[in-house]
Design a protein around this motif. Structure first.
Motif, PDB file in Angstrom:
ATOM      1  N   GLU A   1     -65.609  70.753 100.184  1.00 42.16           N
ATOM      2  CA  GLU A   1     -64.957  69.363 100.247  1.00 42.16           C
ATOM      3  C   GLU A   1     -64.258  69.029  99.187  1.00 42.16           C
ATOM      4  O   GLU A   1     -63.203  68.347  99.130  1.00 42.16           O
ATOM      5  CB  GLU A   1     -66.335  68.523 100.316  1.00 42.16           C
ATOM      6  CG  GLU A   1     -66.852  68.379 101.901  1.00 42.16           C
ATOM      7  CD  GLU A   1     -68.241  67.695 101.923  1.00 42.16           C
ATOM      8  OE1 GLU A   1     -68.723  67.365 100.679  1.00 42.16           O
ATOM      9  OE2 GLU A   1     -68.814  67.492 103.004  1.00 42.16           O
ATOM     10  N   SER A   2     -64.621  69.785  97.961  1.00 43.53           N
ATOM     11  CA  SER A   2     -63.947  69.257  96.702  1.00 43.53           C
ATOM     12  C   SER A   2     -62.477  70.059  96.741  1.00 43.53           C
ATOM     13  O   SER A   2     -61.585  69.549  96.349  1.00 43.53           O
ATOM     14  CB  SER A   2     -64.608  69.905  95.535  1.00 43.53           C
ATOM     15  OG  SER A   2     -65.771  68.981  95.122  1.00 43.53           O
ATOM     16  N   TRP A   3     -62.358  71.637  97.377  1.00 47.18           N
ATOM     17  CA  TRP A   3     -61.346  72.085  97.218  1.00 47.18           C
ATOM     18  C   TRP A   3     -60.152  71.703  98.095  1.00 47.18           C
ATOM     19  O   TRP A   3     -58.987  71.502  97.941  1.00 47.18           O
ATOM     20  CB  TRP A   3     -61.656  73.574  97.731  1.00 47.18           C
ATOM     21  CG  TRP A   3     -60.486  74.613  97.525  1.00 47.18           C
ATOM     22  CD1 TRP A   3     -59.433  74.711  96.411  1.00 47.18           C
ATOM     23  CD2 TRP A   3     -60.157  75.661  98.461  1.00 47.18           C
ATOM     24  NE1 TRP A   3     -58.591  75.822  96.802  1.00 47.18           N
ATOM     25  CE2 TRP A   3     -59.124  76.268  97.978  1.00 47.18           C
ATOM     26  CE3 TRP A   3     -60.663  75.909  99.767  1.00 47.18           C
ATOM     27  CZ2 TRP A   3     -58.491  77.451  98.889  1.00 47.18           C
ATOM     28  CZ3 TRP A   3     -60.155  76.927 100.591  1.00 47.18           C
ATOM     29  CH2 TRP A   3     -59.295  77.513  99.841  1.00 47.18           C
TER      30      TRP A   3
ATOM     31  N   GLN B   1     -52.811  71.660  94.524  1.00 49.45           N
ATOM     32  CA  GLN B   1     -52.778  71.232  93.099  1.00 49.45           C
ATOM     33  C   GLN B   1     -53.347  72.493  91.963  1.00 49.45           C
ATOM     34  O   GLN B   1     -52.817  72.764  91.017  1.00 49.45           O
ATOM     35  CB  GLN B   1     -53.358  69.835  92.850  1.00 49.45           C
ATOM     36  CG  GLN B   1     -52.667  68.935  93.542  1.00 49.45           C
ATOM     37  CD  GLN B   1     -53.434  67.756  93.365  1.00 49.45           C
ATOM     38  OE1 GLN B   1     -54.523  67.552  93.083  1.00 49.45           O
ATOM     39  NE2 GLN B   1     -52.862  66.630  94.116  1.00 49.45           N
ATOM     40  N   LEU B   2     -54.524  72.849  92.710  1.00 49.86           N
ATOM     41  CA  LEU B   2     -54.850  74.221  91.645  1.00 49.86           C
ATOM     42  C   LEU B   2     -54.110  75.098  91.594  1.00 49.86           C
ATOM     43  O   LEU B   2     -54.009  75.798  90.374  1.00 49.86           O
ATOM     44  CB  LEU B   2     -56.268  74.495  92.631  1.00 49.86           C
ATOM     45  CG  LEU B   2     -57.121  75.517  91.842  1.00 49.86           C
ATOM     46  CD1 LEU B   2     -58.020  74.580  90.742  1.00 49.86           C
ATOM     47  CD2 LEU B   2     -58.293  75.961  92.753  1.00 49.86           C
ATOM     48  N   GLU B   3     -53.214  75.633  92.562  1.00 57.14           N
ATOM     49  CA  GLU B   3     -52.302  76.581  92.338  1.00 57.14           C
ATOM     50  C   GLU B   3     -51.277  76.240  91.454  1.00 57.14           C
ATOM     51  O   GLU B   3     -50.642  77.181  90.586  1.00 57.14           O
ATOM     52  CB  GLU B   3     -51.901  77.270  93.911  1.00 57.14           C
ATOM     53  CG  GLU B   3     -52.798  77.697  94.611  1.00 57.14           C
ATOM     54  CD  GLU B   3     -53.457  78.871  93.989  1.00 57.14           C
ATOM     55  OE1 GLU B   3     -52.855  79.800  93.492  1.00 57.14           O
ATOM     56  OE2 GLU B   3     -54.795  79.212  94.492  1.00 57.14           O
ATOM     57  N   MET B   4     -50.702  75.018  91.713  1.00 59.31           N
ATOM     58  CA  MET B   4     -49.718  74.600  90.787  1.00 59.31           C
ATOM     59  C   MET B   4     -49.857  74.357  89.434  1.00 59.31           C
ATOM     60  O   MET B   4     -48.994  74.342  88.614  1.00 59.31           O
ATOM     61  CB  MET B   4     -48.911  73.297  91.454  1.00 59.31           C
ATOM     62  CG  MET B   4     -48.385  73.452  92.879  1.00 59.31           C
ATOM     63  SD  MET B   4     -47.177  74.892  93.183  1.00 59.31           S
ATOM     64  CE  MET B   4     -45.916  74.369  92.052  1.00 59.31           C
ATOM     65  N   ALA B   5     -51.179  73.954  89.181  1.00 54.22           N
ATOM     66  CA  ALA B   5     -51.743  73.697  87.772  1.00 54.22           C
ATOM     67  C   ALA B   5     -51.661  74.739  86.931  1.00 54.22           C
ATOM     68  O   ALA B   5     -51.733  74.811  85.827  1.00 54.22           O
ATOM     69  CB  ALA B   5     -52.887  72.654  87.954  1.00 54.22           C
ATOM     70  N   GLY B   6     -51.651  76.087  87.467  1.00 54.60           N
ATOM     71  CA  GLY B   6     -51.826  77.186  86.827  1.00 54.60           C
ATOM     72  C   GLY B   6     -53.358  77.478  86.124  1.00 54.60           C
ATOM     73  O   GLY B   6     -53.345  77.781  84.999  1.00 54.60           O
TER      74      GLY B   6
ATOM     75  N   ARG C   1     -65.834  74.766  90.067  1.00 52.82           N
ATOM     76  CA  ARG C   1     -65.980  73.626  90.412  1.00 52.82           C
ATOM     77  C   ARG C   1     -65.645  72.697  89.328  1.00 52.82           C
ATOM     78  O   ARG C   1     -65.234  71.540  89.513  1.00 52.82           O
ATOM     79  CB  ARG C   1     -67.698  73.565  90.418  1.00 52.82           C
ATOM     80  CG  ARG C   1     -68.450  72.122  90.800  1.00 52.82           C
ATOM     81  CD  ARG C   1     -67.908  71.777  92.115  1.00 52.82           C
ATOM     82  NE  ARG C   1     -68.626  70.396  92.291  1.00 52.82           N
ATOM     83  CZ  ARG C   1     -69.529  69.980  93.099  1.00 52.82           C
ATOM     84  NH1 ARG C   1     -70.200  71.162  93.555  1.00 52.82           N
ATOM     85  NH2 ARG C   1     -69.812  68.838  93.126  1.00 52.82           N
ATOM     86  N   GLU C   2     -65.621  73.012  88.096  1.00 51.66           N
ATOM     87  CA  GLU C   2     -65.238  72.336  87.028  1.00 51.66           C
ATOM     88  C   GLU C   2     -63.618  72.094  87.072  1.00 51.66           C
ATOM     89  O   GLU C   2     -63.228  70.822  86.768  1.00 51.66           O
ATOM     90  CB  GLU C   2     -65.722  72.881  85.532  1.00 51.66           C
ATOM     91  CG  GLU C   2     -67.369  72.847  85.502  1.00 51.66           C
ATOM     92  CD  GLU C   2     -67.734  73.520  84.107  1.00 51.66           C
ATOM     93  OE1 GLU C   2     -66.709  74.035  83.413  1.00 51.66           O
ATOM     94  OE2 GLU C   2     -68.872  73.230  83.611  1.00 51.66           O
ATOM     95  N   VAL C   3     -63.085  73.069  87.304  1.00 49.96           N
ATOM     96  CA  VAL C   3     -61.574  72.953  87.369  1.00 49.96           C
ATOM     97  C   VAL C   3     -61.304  71.997  88.290  1.00 49.96           C
ATOM     98  O   VAL C   3     -60.423  71.109  88.329  1.00 49.96           O
ATOM     99  CB  VAL C   3     -60.853  74.258  87.540  1.00 49.96           C
ATOM    100  CG1 VAL C   3     -59.413  74.021  88.079  1.00 49.96           C
ATOM    101  CG2 VAL C   3     -61.121  75.274  86.416  1.00 49.96           C
ATOM    102  N   LEU C   4     -61.929  71.922  89.610  1.00 49.71           N
ATOM    103  CA  LEU C   4     -61.783  71.031  90.685  1.00 49.71           C
ATOM    104  C   LEU C   4     -62.166  69.382  90.247  1.00 49.71           C
ATOM    105  O   LEU C   4     -61.567  68.620  90.315  1.00 49.71           O
ATOM    106  CB  LEU C   4     -62.481  71.282  91.915  1.00 49.71           C
ATOM    107  CG  LEU C   4     -62.046  72.526  92.679  1.00 49.71           C
ATOM    108  CD1 LEU C   4     -63.068  72.930  93.814  1.00 49.71           C
ATOM    109  CD2 LEU C   4     -60.886  72.311  93.240  1.00 49.71           C
TER     110      LEU C   4
ATOM    111  N   ASP D   1     -59.699  65.941  89.796  1.00 50.80           N
ATOM    112  CA  ASP D   1     -60.241  64.663  90.373  1.00 50.80           C
ATOM    113  C   ASP D   1     -60.164  63.661  89.280  1.00 50.80           C
ATOM    114  O   ASP D   1     -59.594  62.640  89.338  1.00 50.80           O
ATOM    115  CB  ASP D   1     -61.558  64.782  91.030  1.00 50.80           C
ATOM    116  CG  ASP D   1     -61.687  65.719  92.317  1.00 50.80           C
ATOM    117  OD1 ASP D   1     -60.552  65.679  93.128  1.00 50.80           O
ATOM    118  OD2 ASP D   1     -62.901  66.167  92.598  1.00 50.80           O
ATOM    119  N   ALA D   2     -60.764  64.128  88.179  1.00 53.50           N
ATOM    120  CA  ALA D   2     -60.472  63.218  86.916  1.00 53.50           C
ATOM    121  C   ALA D   2     -59.200  62.878  86.578  1.00 53.50           C
ATOM    122  O   ALA D   2     -58.986  61.538  86.134  1.00 53.50           O
ATOM    123  CB  ALA D   2     -61.324  63.621  85.845  1.00 53.50           C
ATOM    124  N   LEU D   3     -58.335  63.747  86.660  1.00 58.21           N
ATOM    125  CA  LEU D   3     -56.951  63.621  86.022  1.00 58.21           C
ATOM    126  C   LEU D   3     -56.403  62.699  87.093  1.00 58.21           C
ATOM    127  O   LEU D   3     -55.785  61.629  86.864  1.00 58.21           O
ATOM    128  CB  LEU D   3     -56.244  64.734  86.238  1.00 58.21           C
ATOM    129  CG  LEU D   3     -54.773  64.665  86.033  1.00 58.21           C
ATOM    130  CD1 LEU D   3     -54.392  64.260  84.531  1.00 58.21           C
ATOM    131  CD2 LEU D   3     -53.983  66.134  86.458  1.00 58.21           C
TER     132      LEU D   3
END
Length: 623
Positions: free
Chosen positions: A129-131, A139-144, A363-366, A370-372
């Protein structure tokens, strides 16, 4: 030669080491937080009842072991006394205890597996659900971000984290109960040890307990010292295995492109390099395991005879019988085994901590993403839903994740029913602007007011076709039951895919069965089913020849005349299907969105039989 090899091993160990901060406290605290969240979640199911059942079964296991310890004494006493009747009865008792132990062990394992499955299912669902939420997977891939190979982390790291955690908790529970039960037994049956030193008499009560405790403390301390590097080496091994698996998957998915340009040699070279990383990580882990095996092998070998040696003086003095000696040995084994749980489990603990670290890090990177997006103090692009008839750009500045600006100060307004073509040189950020509209790209500044998301449909250059039947691909993202087969047949025939309606319920890898041009036409058929009010095309006709491109575009105008159309494209003839053009012009500090002079209208290059001319004037309706 040996010095060179030793230095090479030292360099490999140093290369595979991880910063201490990444290995210890924070991941464990975060994992414990996830554990509490599962046990208190409304959708935890029967998790608590399963845990209670596991505790009760563990109590039953300990009770059986206590009775087996007493049987051990009585059995050997019967042998020593040559009492055949007692011997025969003890065999009956043993058979009953064996049946009980078997039943407890089977249901204990089954209950533990049910807990593992339930916990893994809950945790996998939460992380998915978070991913897969509002473009986070993109965004996870693009953010490196430092969360590579999400498939490995979700499929494998969650499984290892959950399975081993349940194993460890079950093992600790069993060891704790065994220790509590057998310490009392060992204390009682071993009695005091009398010592005479320089004329002073002294005795040590329950000396076998102190012997077991001393033996376990020495073994545990040595295990922690020798086995500590294994945690970092396990982390490096898991990461290297994930990279190698990803390389293999990528080679399989890109098999056609590799074969056409004869890139097999280079591909093998890349895969061999990835496997070289695996080999190095595994060798470092093997050396740690080798060093630990020296310790554990000697530790367990000595434990087989240690209690007999310590208790033998009491046996030879006649203070205890043979049965008593056997009972002491068995009780000592249970106490020593309970106290030595860390020694036996350390390799698996190292593997578990590495998996927990990777899973928690993901999980923390996700959560950080979200926080960003949610933090109003961060300079991000604000996307809000507004008027269903208007799309507004307000001073949009688009940047890459590293802060480089690609588009600056883009301001425009598009209304329902308009057909707008966005053009620009390669690298000016046209596709990125579409990702901003779709809410996938938070990096930058400004505000976009979009129509409601459910009224919009995006058509990328390579359409996404999910696994499953052709109808599931055609109906996506809606379910296959939303549209009747008749409508699906008509949509496929309308875009010229006349051979596909009869295969509507066939399950294939349709992204491989269909050519890219056919996939793009399938996307237009999908468009006919969904009939969105806003259509966004990013090179959606790039794989079609000009004749089929004009046919698809004309079909959109005929079938969806009230829908707004926003396109990115370079192909000749696209201007004829749009009412105005916006251009991204390269400039210092980022491209600017401009409106070029309106060119004279031209007829489409191809005149498609049976299609209306999109530029033919309609007769005015008298007011």
């Amino acid at each position: 030669m040996s010095e060179t090899r030793a230095q090479a091993e030292k360099d490999e160990t140093k290369a595979g080491a991880l910063p201490e901060a990444e290995l210890v406290k924070r991941p464990m605290a975060a994992f414990w937080k996830l554990t509490k969240a599962w046990l208190t979640a409304p959708d935890r199911g029967n998790a608590r009842w399963l845990i209670l059942a596991l505790v009760l079964l563990t109590v039953g296991q300990v009770a059986v072991q206590i009775r087996l310890n007493i049987w051990n004494r009585d059995f050997f006493n019967a042998l020593e006394n040559r009492d055949f009747a007692a011997f025969r009865w003890q065999m009956v008792v043993f058979l009953m205890l064996a049946v009980g132990a078997m039943a407890v062990a089977v249901y204990q394992l089954y209950t533990k597996q049910l807990i593992q499955l339930a916990w893994r299912e809950w945790l996998t669902k939460r992380i998915l659900e978070s991913w897969l939420h509002e473009g986070r997977q993109y965004q996870l891939e693009m953010a490196g971000a430092s969360a590579d190979n999400p498939d490995q982390r979700i499929a494998e790291d969650i499984r290892v984290s959950v399975d081993l955690a349940v194993d460890f908790v079950g093992g600790l529970l069993t060891c704790s109960m065994m220790l509590a039960a057998f310490v009392g037994i060992l204390w009682t049956i071993s009695g005091p040890l009398h010592l005479g030193f320089v004329g002073i008499d002294a005795s040590i009560p329950g000396y076998m307990v102190w012997a077991a405790l001393t033996y376990a403390i020495i073994g545990t301390t040595l295990t922690l010292v020798v086995g500590r590097p294994m945690v970092g080496h396990n982390f490096a091994r898991v990461a290297a295995e994930a990279d190698f698996r990803f390389g293999l998957t990528r080679a399989r998915e890109s098999g056609e492109g590799i074969a056409l340009i004869r890139g097999e040699v280079d591909e093998r070279r890349g895969l061999e390099r990835l496997f070289g990383n695996v080999r190095g990580a595994v060798r470092r882990l093997m050396r740690s395991q080798r060093n630990l095996m020296y310790l554990t092998s000697g530790y367990h070998s000595l434990a087989m005879i240690f209690p007999t040696i310590v208790a033998s003086p009491a046996y030879f003095s006649g203070a205890i019988t043979l049965g008593g000696l056997m009972q002491i040995g068995a009780a000592f084994g249970q106490v020593q085994s309970s106290l030595s749980w860390l020694v036996d489990s350390f390799p698996r603990i190292a593997e578990w901590r590495a998996a927990v670290n990777r899973m928690v890090n993901f999980r923390e990177v996700l959560d950080e993403l979200d926080a960003l997006v949610a933090d109003p103090s961060q300079p991000t692009i604000t996307v809000t839903e507004g008027d269903p008839d208007t799309l507004v750009f307000k001073g949009i500045e688009v940047a890459f994740a590293n802060g480089t600006t690609v588009i600056q100060d883009a301001t425009a307004e598009i209304h329902s029913g308009e057909r707008v073509l966005i053009q620009g040189e390669s690298g000016t950020g046209k596709s990125t602007l579409f990702r901003v509209i779709g809410g996938l790209w938070p990096w930058g500044a400004g505000e976009i007011v979009t129509p409601p998301r459910e009224t919009m449909m995006f058509m990328p250059q390579r359409p996404y076709l999910p696994l499953g039947t052709l109808k599931e691909s055609l109906s996506y993202p809606a379910g296959p039951d939303k549209y009747p087969d008749e409508e699906c047949h008509k949509a496929l025939e309308r875009v010229g895919l006349v051979r596909l309606p009869e295969r509507l319920h066939d399950e294939e890898r349709w992204d491989r069965v269909l050519s890219l041009g056919e996939q793009q036409r399938l996307a237009f058929a999908r468009l006919l089913l969904h009939r969105p009010a806003w259509i966004f095309m990013d090179e959606a006709t790039a794989a079609l020849d000009e004749r089929n491109q004009d046919a698809m575009m004309q079909m959109v105008l005929d079938e969806l005349p009230e829908s707004a159309l926003v396109s990115i494209g370079h192909r000749p003839g696209l201007e004829a299907f749009h009412t105005r053009t916006l251009k991204l012009q390269k400039a210092e500090g980022g491209a600017r969105l401009t409106r070029p002079p309106r060119p004279p209208r031209q007829q489409p290059r191809w005149k498609i039989p049976g299609l209306k001319n999109p530029l033919k004037r309609r007769p005015r309706v008298p007011v």
